[in-house]
Design a protein around this motif. Sequence first.
Motif, PDB file in Angstrom:
ATOM      1  N   ALA A  55     -14.453  -4.574   8.102  1.00 50.84           N
ATOM      2  CA  ALA A  55     -13.893  -5.528   7.146  1.00 50.84           C
ATOM      3  C   ALA A  55     -13.245  -4.789   5.975  1.00 50.84           C
ATOM      4  CB  ALA A  55     -14.973  -6.482   6.647  1.00 50.84           C
ATOM      5  N   ASN A  56     -13.848  -3.691   5.521  1.00 51.71           N
ATOM      6  CA  ASN A  56     -13.254  -2.923   4.426  1.00 51.71           C
ATOM      7  C   ASN A  56     -11.928  -2.305   4.848  1.00 51.71           C
ATOM      8  OD1 ASN A  56     -15.318  -3.467   2.630  1.00 51.71           O
ATOM      9  ND2 ASN A  56     -16.456  -1.622   3.127  1.00 51.71           N
ATOM     10  N   ALA A  57     -11.850  -1.817   6.076  1.00 51.84           N
ATOM     11  CA  ALA A  57     -10.600  -1.236   6.581  1.00 51.84           C
ATOM     12  C   ALA A  57      -9.520  -2.308   6.683  1.00 51.84           C
ATOM     13  CB  ALA A  57     -10.829  -0.584   7.932  1.00 51.84           C
ATOM     14  N   GLU A  58      -9.889  -3.502   7.165  1.00 51.19           N
ATOM     15  CA  GLU A  58      -8.912  -4.589   7.245  1.00 51.19           C
ATOM     16  C   GLU A  58      -8.498  -5.043   5.847  1.00 51.19           C
ATOM     17  OE1 GLU A  58      -8.118  -8.984   9.212  1.00 51.19           O
ATOM     18  OE2 GLU A  58     -10.113  -8.099   9.400  1.00 51.19           O
ATOM     19  N   LEU A  59      -9.434  -5.042   4.903  1.00 51.39           N
ATOM     20  CA  LEU A  59      -9.110  -5.406   3.522  1.00 51.39           C
ATOM     21  C   LEU A  59      -8.048  -4.478   2.950  1.00 51.39           C
ATOM     22  CD1 LEU A  59      -9.661  -7.026   0.912  1.00 51.39           C
ATOM     23  CD2 LEU A  59     -11.441  -5.359   0.386  1.00 51.39           C
ATOM     24  N   VAL A  73      -8.568 -12.097  -9.994  1.00 50.20           N
ATOM     25  CA  VAL A  73      -9.494 -12.350  -8.895  1.00 50.20           C
ATOM     26  C   VAL A  73      -8.711 -12.847  -7.687  1.00 50.20           C
ATOM     27  CG1 VAL A  73     -11.488 -13.663  -8.112  1.00 50.20           C
ATOM     28  CG2 VAL A  73     -11.350 -12.942 -10.487  1.00 50.20           C
ATOM     29  N   LEU A  74      -8.948 -12.201  -6.553  1.00 55.95           N
ATOM     30  CA  LEU A  74      -8.315 -12.601  -5.294  1.00 55.95           C
ATOM     31  C   LEU A  74      -9.393 -12.995  -4.294  1.00 55.95           C
ATOM     32  CD1 LEU A  74      -5.696  -9.769  -4.661  1.00 55.95           C
ATOM     33  CD2 LEU A  74      -5.251 -12.052  -5.509  1.00 55.95           C
ATOM     34  N   LYS A  75      -9.093 -14.007  -3.477  1.00 55.41           N
ATOM     35  CA  LYS A  75      -9.960 -14.365  -2.354  1.00 55.41           C
ATOM     36  C   LYS A  75      -9.215 -13.941  -1.101  1.00 55.41           C
ATOM     37  CE  LYS A  75     -12.037 -18.218   0.096  1.00 55.41           C
ATOM     38  NZ  LYS A  75     -12.104 -19.682   0.185  1.00 55.41           N
ATOM     39  N   VAL A  76      -9.850 -13.078  -0.307  1.00 56.14           N
ATOM     40  CA  VAL A  76      -9.222 -12.557   0.901  1.00 56.14           C
ATOM     41  C   VAL A  76     -10.080 -12.942   2.101  1.00 56.14           C
ATOM     42  CG1 VAL A  76      -8.391 -10.500   2.087  1.00 56.14           C
ATOM     43  CG2 VAL A  76      -8.284 -10.614  -0.409  1.00 56.14           C
ATOM     44  N   CYS A  77      -9.476 -13.675   3.041  1.00 55.07           N
ATOM     45  CA  CYS A  77     -10.141 -14.036   4.294  1.00 55.07           C
ATOM     46  C   CYS A  77      -9.733 -13.017   5.347  1.00 55.07           C
ATOM     47  CB  CYS A  77      -9.742 -15.440   4.727  1.00 55.07           C
ATOM     48  SG  CYS A  77     -10.264 -16.715   3.572  1.00 55.07           S
ATOM     49  N   LEU A  78     -10.726 -12.476   6.060  1.00 55.08           N
ATOM     50  CA  LEU A  78     -10.493 -11.432   7.055  1.00 55.08           C
ATOM     51  C   LEU A  78     -11.061 -11.853   8.404  1.00 55.08           C
ATOM     52  CD1 LEU A  78     -11.704  -8.424   4.893  1.00 55.08           C
ATOM     53  CD2 LEU A  78      -9.340  -9.141   5.266  1.00 55.08           C
ATOM     54  N   LYS A  79     -10.435 -11.401   9.472  1.00 56.69           N
ATOM     55  CA  LYS A  79     -10.923 -11.684  10.823  1.00 56.69           C
ATOM     56  C   LYS A  79     -12.058 -10.755  11.229  1.00 56.69           C
ATOM     57  CE  LYS A  79      -6.853 -13.747  12.932  1.00 56.69           C
ATOM     58  NZ  LYS A  79      -5.903 -13.671  14.044  1.00 56.69           N
ATOM     59  N   SER A  80     -12.092  -9.567  10.681  1.00 56.32           N
ATOM     60  CA  SER A  80     -13.075  -8.550  11.085  1.00 56.32           C
ATOM     61  C   SER A  80     -14.486  -8.899  10.625  1.00 56.32           C
ATOM     62  CB  SER A  80     -12.702  -7.199  10.494  1.00 56.32           C
ATOM     63  OG  SER A  80     -11.469  -6.777  10.982  1.00 56.32           O
ATOM     64  N   PRO A  81     -15.494  -8.490  11.398  1.00 50.33           N
ATOM     65  CA  PRO A  81     -16.877  -8.662  10.961  1.00 50.33           C
ATOM     66  C   PRO A  81     -17.254  -7.579   9.960  1.00 50.33           C
ATOM     67  CG  PRO A  81     -16.830  -7.583  13.080  1.00 50.33           C
ATOM     68  CD  PRO A  81     -15.402  -7.925  12.745  1.00 50.33           C
ATOM     69  N   PRO A  82     -18.259  -7.852   9.134  1.00 48.78           N
ATOM     70  CA  PRO A  82     -18.685  -6.850   8.153  1.00 48.78           C
ATOM     71  C   PRO A  82     -19.617  -5.807   8.764  1.00 48.78           C
ATOM     72  CG  PRO A  82     -19.948  -8.836   7.863  1.00 48.78           C
ATOM     73  CD  PRO A  82     -18.944  -9.125   8.949  1.00 48.78           C
ATOM     74  N   VAL A  83     -19.138  -5.114   9.804  1.00 43.00           N
ATOM     75  CA  VAL A  83     -19.948  -4.134  10.526  1.00 43.00           C
ATOM     76  C   VAL A  83     -19.187  -2.811  10.573  1.00 43.00           C
ATOM     77  CG1 VAL A  83     -21.021  -3.597  12.742  1.00 43.00           C
ATOM     78  CG2 VAL A  83     -20.957  -5.956  11.940  1.00 43.00           C
ATOM     79  N   LYS A 105     -12.919 -11.228  -3.767  1.00 37.96           N
ATOM     80  CA  LYS A 105     -13.981 -11.916  -3.025  1.00 37.96           C
ATOM     81  C   LYS A 105     -13.538 -11.951  -1.570  1.00 37.96           C
ATOM     82  CE  LYS A 105     -15.617 -14.657  -6.857  1.00 37.96           C
ATOM     83  NZ  LYS A 105     -16.023 -15.970  -7.343  1.00 37.96           N
ATOM     84  N   VAL A 106     -14.360 -11.389  -0.702  1.00 34.61           N
ATOM     85  CA  VAL A 106     -14.014 -11.236   0.706  1.00 34.61           C
ATOM     86  C   VAL A 106     -14.807 -12.235   1.543  1.00 34.61           C
ATOM     87  CG1 VAL A 106     -14.041  -9.652   2.650  1.00 34.61           C
ATOM     88  CG2 VAL A 106     -13.491  -8.808   0.385  1.00 34.61           C
ATOM     89  N   LYS A 107     -14.114 -12.857   2.498  1.00 28.98           N
ATOM     90  CA  LYS A 107     -14.760 -13.755   3.461  1.00 28.98           C
ATOM     91  C   LYS A 107     -14.488 -13.198   4.856  1.00 28.98           C
ATOM     92  CE  LYS A 107     -15.038 -18.459   5.077  1.00 28.98           C
ATOM     93  NZ  LYS A 107     -14.342 -19.730   5.178  1.00 28.98           N
ATOM     94  N   PRO A 108     -15.429 -12.428   5.426  1.00 28.60           N
ATOM     95  CA  PRO A 108     -15.235 -11.875   6.771  1.00 28.60           C
ATOM     96  C   PRO A 108     -15.438 -12.938   7.842  1.00 28.60           C
ATOM     97  CG  PRO A 108     -17.334 -11.185   5.879  1.00 28.60           C
ATOM     98  CD  PRO A 108     -16.655 -11.977   4.807  1.00 28.60           C
ATOM     99  N   ASN A 109     -15.052 -12.608   9.072  1.00 31.62           N
ATOM    100  CA  ASN A 109     -15.198 -13.487  10.241  1.00 31.62           C
ATOM    101  C   ASN A 109     -14.456 -14.806  10.087  1.00 31.62           C
ATOM    102  OD1 ASN A 109     -16.817 -11.749  11.795  1.00 31.62           O
ATOM    103  ND2 ASN A 109     -18.645 -12.407  10.703  1.00 31.62           N
TER     104      ASN A 109
END
Length: 72
Positions: free
Chosen positions: A37-41, A23-33, A6-10
Amino acid sequence: MLLRVKVKPNSRSVSVEKLEEGVLKVCLKSPPVDGKANAELVDVLSDFFEVPKSNIILKAGKSSREKLVEIL
């Protein structure tokens, strides 16, 4: 190994949290654009599991917050 992610962008910070088995929850700084966000994931999971980026494959959910990731 297949994982549900489960990804939380921004987010303000980058973090990885285990919610339940598989199940992992991953918080990312990148926007989903434009796949940012997929590259940062891939980068974050590569560091977390200590495997090369080439061993991480997004199997499903490229445009969704819930993804299926395979780690070789």
